[in-house]
Write a protein that holds these residues in place. Sequence first.
Motif, PDB file in Angstrom:
ATOM      1  N   GLY A  55     -13.648   5.058  -2.603  1.00 58.10           N
ATOM      2  CA  GLY A  55     -14.365   4.876  -3.858  1.00 58.10           C
ATOM      3  C   GLY A  55     -15.335   3.721  -3.868  1.00 58.10           C
ATOM      4  O   GLY A  55     -16.105   3.573  -4.809  1.00 58.10           O
ATOM      5  N   GLY A  56     -15.298   2.873  -2.835  1.00 57.43           N
ATOM      6  CA  GLY A  56     -16.242   1.768  -2.813  1.00 57.43           C
ATOM      7  C   GLY A  56     -15.712   0.530  -2.130  1.00 57.43           C
ATOM      8  O   GLY A  56     -16.366  -0.058  -1.267  1.00 57.43           O
ATOM      9  N   ALA A  57     -14.498   0.096  -2.498  1.00 55.64           N
ATOM     10  CA  ALA A  57     -13.986  -1.171  -1.975  1.00 55.64           C
ATOM     11  C   ALA A  57     -13.453  -1.038  -0.554  1.00 55.64           C
ATOM     12  O   ALA A  57     -13.428  -2.009   0.200  1.00 55.64           O
ATOM     13  N   GLY A  58     -12.976   0.143  -0.173  1.00 58.70           N
ATOM     14  CA  GLY A  58     -12.479   0.338   1.183  1.00 58.70           C
ATOM     15  C   GLY A  58     -11.122  -0.291   1.436  1.00 58.70           C
ATOM     16  O   GLY A  58     -10.769  -0.582   2.584  1.00 58.70           O
ATOM     17  N   PHE A  59     -10.313  -0.486   0.385  1.00 56.11           N
ATOM     18  CA  PHE A  59      -8.990  -1.086   0.561  1.00 56.11           C
ATOM     19  C   PHE A  59      -8.046  -0.061   1.191  1.00 56.11           C
ATOM     20  O   PHE A  59      -8.081   1.120   0.830  1.00 56.11           O
ATOM     21  N   PRO A  60      -7.198  -0.470   2.138  1.00 59.47           N
ATOM     22  CA  PRO A  60      -6.286   0.480   2.800  1.00 59.47           C
ATOM     23  C   PRO A  60      -5.409   1.222   1.795  1.00 59.47           C
ATOM     24  O   PRO A  60      -4.677   0.602   1.015  1.00 59.47           O
ATOM     25  N   THR A  61      -5.474   2.540   1.815  1.00 60.08           N
ATOM     26  CA  THR A  61      -4.784   3.364   0.823  1.00 60.08           C
ATOM     27  C   THR A  61      -3.273   3.227   0.921  1.00 60.08           C
ATOM     28  O   THR A  61      -2.581   3.055  -0.093  1.00 60.08           O
ATOM     29  N   GLY A  62      -2.721   3.330   2.133  1.00 53.40           N
ATOM     30  CA  GLY A  62      -1.278   3.219   2.295  1.00 53.40           C
ATOM     31  C   GLY A  62      -0.748   1.872   1.847  1.00 53.40           C
ATOM     32  O   GLY A  62       0.356   1.772   1.291  1.00 53.40           O
ATOM     33  N   MET A  63      -1.527   0.815   2.088  1.00 52.60           N
ATOM     34  CA  MET A  63      -1.120  -0.523   1.649  1.00 52.60           C
ATOM     35  C   MET A  63      -1.060  -0.585   0.132  1.00 52.60           C
ATOM     36  O   MET A  63      -0.140  -1.185  -0.451  1.00 52.60           O
ATOM     37  N   LYS A  64      -2.042   0.022  -0.530  1.00 51.32           N
ATOM     38  CA  LYS A  64      -2.046   0.047  -1.999  1.00 51.32           C
ATOM     39  C   LYS A  64      -0.806   0.773  -2.515  1.00 51.32           C
ATOM     40  O   LYS A  64      -0.168   0.333  -3.479  1.00 51.32           O
ATOM     41  N   TRP A  65      -0.467   1.892  -1.882  1.00 51.31           N
ATOM     42  CA  TRP A  65       0.748   2.609  -2.277  1.00 51.31           C
ATOM     43  C   TRP A  65       1.983   1.727  -2.107  1.00 51.31           C
ATOM     44  O   TRP A  65       2.907   1.767  -2.908  1.00 51.31           O
ATOM     45  N   GLY A  66       2.003   0.937  -1.036  1.00 52.81           N
ATOM     46  CA  GLY A  66       3.157   0.098  -0.735  1.00 52.81           C
ATOM     47  C   GLY A  66       3.370  -1.031  -1.716  1.00 52.81           C
ATOM     48  O   GLY A  66       4.452  -1.632  -1.742  1.00 52.81           O
ATOM     49  N   PHE A  67       2.356  -1.355  -2.529  1.00 51.35           N
ATOM     50  CA  PHE A  67       2.504  -2.418  -3.517  1.00 51.35           C
ATOM     51  C   PHE A  67       3.369  -2.002  -4.707  1.00 51.35           C
ATOM     52  O   PHE A  67       3.806  -2.853  -5.475  1.00 51.35           O
ATOM     53  N   ILE A  68       3.571  -0.699  -4.883  1.00 48.34           N
ATOM     54  CA  ILE A  68       4.350  -0.215  -6.021  1.00 48.34           C
ATOM     55  C   ILE A  68       5.804  -0.649  -5.857  1.00 48.34           C
ATOM     56  O   ILE A  68       6.450  -0.298  -4.867  1.00 48.34           O
TER      57      ILE A  68
END
Length: 435
Positions: A55-68
């Motif tokens: 979407g723009g920022a390029g943040f690692p998707t799996g890492m974002k999921w892992g923050f939950i």
Amino acid sequence: MQLTPVLTRAWGEDRSWTLPAYERAEGYRGLRAALAMEPDEVVAAVKDAGLRGRGGAGFPTGMKWGFIPQGDGKPHYLVVNADESEPGTCKDIPTMMANPHELVEGVVITCYAIRANHAFIYVRGEVAHVYRRVLAAVQEARAAGYVGADVLGSGFDLEITVHAGAGAYICGEETALLDSLEGRRGQPRLRPPFPAVAGLYACPTVINNVESVASVPSILRHGVDWFSAMGTEKSKGMTIYSLSGHVVRPGQYEAPLGITLRELLDLTGGVRPGHQLKFWTPGGSSTPIFTAEHLDVPLDYEGVSAAGSMLGTKALQVFDETTCVVRAVLRWSEFYAHESCGKCTPCREGTYWVVQLLRDLEAGQGRAEDLEKLLDLCDNIMGRSFCALGDGATSPITSSIKHFRDEYVAHLGGRGCPFDPARSTRFADQLLGAS
């Protein structure tokens, strides 16, 4: 480098948006593979594949999921940001029109991985046809057992709500989108707390872009190694580049991350005949512009950043030598001034005043000191606004002055725009000289 159609593989097929067509193209096989794994294993697979937010920022998707946080006793939510509105960006809307089930399958897999039982797909309100298409796909998936209670007999329950926004650019900012979903005016939230801890309804929430979520099923279908074999070392996989402007064949082109604009132009017919590339955007109008000297910059997150811009949404707007850079930047600036939510002073006031200065400059009524005043305004907006809208509004201004200061200067002194003879005193001077 060649094109690698994955998300776009069936766009040209007959009724590609229907469930039968999607199932013929290996649809929902990724979901079956995911349900045979533990949720944490699915998160690990997406991390190992190297998928980064599209979407723009390029943040690692799996890492974002892992923050939950897990085991917190709160409901978890997935929110899909389908409020595509960045000027020049047009990849998510055709994806949802031609292949909505890829998104739906990605939503189900993502919710299973983060242990969420309710997902929201926030679609831009103006594209009612896209809203209807996605809603129909969700209904088809529910009738087939891919959504709803006890998905495919796994014991996993999921409800998907398709929500139509009201057409505000600011709602593409993830926390403003959450406020809009909750029924309030769409304005950015102060962070922390971050959405992973206190997002929708103050519960842990993952917010992903359409292309990010739609890329997940192919990872589960074909494997981590298959996905990570494409792209570059730190920017893995394939992505959709939106090519528009003064090119022979504009459109959506899916290719590995790291392809260059030169390679894309070679594949798509190049700049329109008889003209030359002047400037272009690597990631939409909110990213610093590039020129012909950047044709060989790798279009991945690291390559574009090292060259002084951002990959953003991969909206490649191409402009040839007939384009006035001052006018182009003015049009973009007018857009950002109009779409500023007004919550913070630097963005609300700053975007208004840069438009006033640019209008004077473009009309030939500016003064030499206006260029420094423009840069000073941008400096006071950059890094001081509540969200990234203010920063994005300054990018085309500062980068265009960097690369085309002479063209700005050419507008000064009451002579108007050198690219518009009808409005330029230069043209009148030439006529008088000829007579």
